[in-house]
Design an enzyme around this catalytic site. Structure first.
Site, PDB file in Angstrom:
ATOM      1  N   GLU A 140      -0.401   6.834   6.194  1.00  0.00           N
ATOM      2  CA  GLU A 140       0.835   6.942   6.951  1.00  0.00           C
ATOM      3  C   GLU A 140       1.724   8.033   6.375  1.00  0.00           C
ATOM      4  OE1 GLU A 140       3.165   3.586   8.963  1.00  0.00           O
ATOM      5  OE2 GLU A 140       4.241   3.849   7.062  1.00  0.00           O
ATOM      6  N   HIS A 171     -22.842  -4.654  -2.773  1.00  0.00           N
ATOM      7  CA  HIS A 171     -23.884  -5.173  -1.878  1.00  0.00           C
ATOM      8  C   HIS A 171     -23.607  -4.853  -0.422  1.00  0.00           C
ATOM      9  CE1 HIS A 171     -26.143  -7.303  -4.978  1.00  0.00           C
ATOM     10  NE2 HIS A 171     -24.972  -7.605  -5.511  1.00  0.00           N
ATOM     11  N   LYS A 298       3.582   2.764  20.102  1.00  0.00           N
ATOM     12  CA  LYS A 298       4.571   1.716  20.360  1.00  0.00           C
ATOM     13  C   LYS A 298       5.240   1.906  21.719  1.00  0.00           C
ATOM     14  CE  LYS A 298       5.906   0.770  15.551  1.00  0.00           C
ATOM     15  NZ  LYS A 298       7.025   0.825  14.579  1.00  0.00           N
TER      16      LYS A 298
END
Length: 337
Positions: A140, A171, A298
């Site tokens: 950000e 793993h 947004k």
């Protein structure tokens, strides 16, 4: 203002890159027996070993020159205005400044060695969400394509940050780290003491924590030095399998150690990465405080939410894909689960 990639300090690193880009960590360590202790720094209870990066003295000198050219010492002084900050002795400001070192190494790995991602690998389960925090902090802050002067930045900026704790990651994705085709610099984080020691006899022995840390040290060693075809053949491996058992190595990493994961140590780690991100932003000349990239989604979401809330199913005026997805969602919403 000239783009950072056109400046002479940047171009000096471009010219230097083939020298270190083709160097192998095996050879760098063989040529310098003290490398593993010389390329280290300590601060605020943290110990950073950055010797397993593809760097030499010239690399670090050129990165320091780039930092000075971009005004990093002045930015550091401005950030801590009012405190005694030494901005004249560059070794004190940069060579022993752990966050600045990590930031400059991130720039080197991303912009000059072509690494598009950064893995953060804490060997402590309590730090399981730390890589996610660093995603927000790093991506950000520095995920921008325009610097402060409003012109195209002219180079790659924030790497993609990701990671998982310790042996869980071993793993799942360490296969790619060791033998994949992508260069992924790694930050290993470990501690001298567990918060849940297994020893019950009053001694300092904690075999489980020792085993955990043995895995940390082994992974960074394997990434750096790999395993040659000759070493594989000595083990008697069938020739057809030799190429599959070879590890190229030469994968850069940092290792950060602290005594224990205390609140102080966690705060030091947060500050370390925050100021590393600050360093990178200064080099690229971008505003690490704005987040316009978050705003567009947004705004569009508010419009779409209103359309979804309208039971009259109003006509849509998005692109054909978004229109179709909203229509499909409306259909699914009407169906019983």
């Amino acid at each position: 203002m000239k783009a950072v990639s056109t400046r002479s300090a940047w171009q000096a690193l471009v010219a230097h890159q083939p020298h270190m880009g083709n160097a192998h960590l095996r050879d760098l360590f063989a040529a310098d027996p003290e490398r593993g202790t010389r390329w280290t720094v300590e601060a605020a209870g943290l110990y950073l070993d950055y010797s397993k990066n593809r760097i030499d003295g010239e690399t670090m000198g050129l990165l320091a020159a780039l930092a000075r050219d971009r005004g990093l010492p002045e930015h550091i002084a401005a950030m801590f205005r009012g405190e005694a900050i030494n901005t004249t002795e560059q070794r004190a400001v940069l060579a022993q400044n752990m966050p600045a070192l990590m930031g400059l190494l991130a720039v080197w790995n991303s912009n000059f060695l072509g690494a598009g991602t950064q893995a953060v690998l804490p060997y402590a389960q309590y730090l399981s969400r730390f890589p996610a925090y660093l995603q927000q902090l790093t991506m950000e802050s520095n995920g921008k394509h325009v610097p402060l002067d409003g012109q195209p930045v002219g180079c790659e900026t924030s790497p993609i940050v990701w990671g998982e704790p310790g042996t869980n990651g071993q793993h799942s994705f360490y296969q790619l780290l060791h033998q994949g085709t992508r260069l992924v610099p790694c930050d290993f984080i470990g501690f001298g003491h567990s918060l849940n020691p297994m020893g019950t006899d009053g001694s300092r022995a904690d075999s489980q924590h020792d085993l955990l840390m043995a895995n940390l040290f082994a992974q960074s060693e394997a990434l750096a030095f790999g395993k040659t075809a000759s070493e594989v053949r000595v083990e008697g491996v069938e020739e057809a399998l030799v190429p599959h058992r070879v590890f190229e190595g030469n994968r850069p990493s940092n290792t950060i150690l602290a005594r224990q994961l205390t609140p102080h140590a966690l705060g030091a780690l947060v500050a370390l990465y925050e100021h590393s991100v600050f360093t990178q932003g200064v080099i690229w000349g971008i505003d690490y405080f704005d987040q316009w990239g978050v705003e567009l989604g947004k705004v569009l979401a508010e419009r779409t939410a209103a359309e979804l809330a309208d039971t009259g199913n109003p006509a849509l005026a998005h692109d054909s894909s978004t229109n179709a997805l909203i229509q499909r969602y409306r259909q699914l919403r009407e169906e019983r689960p």
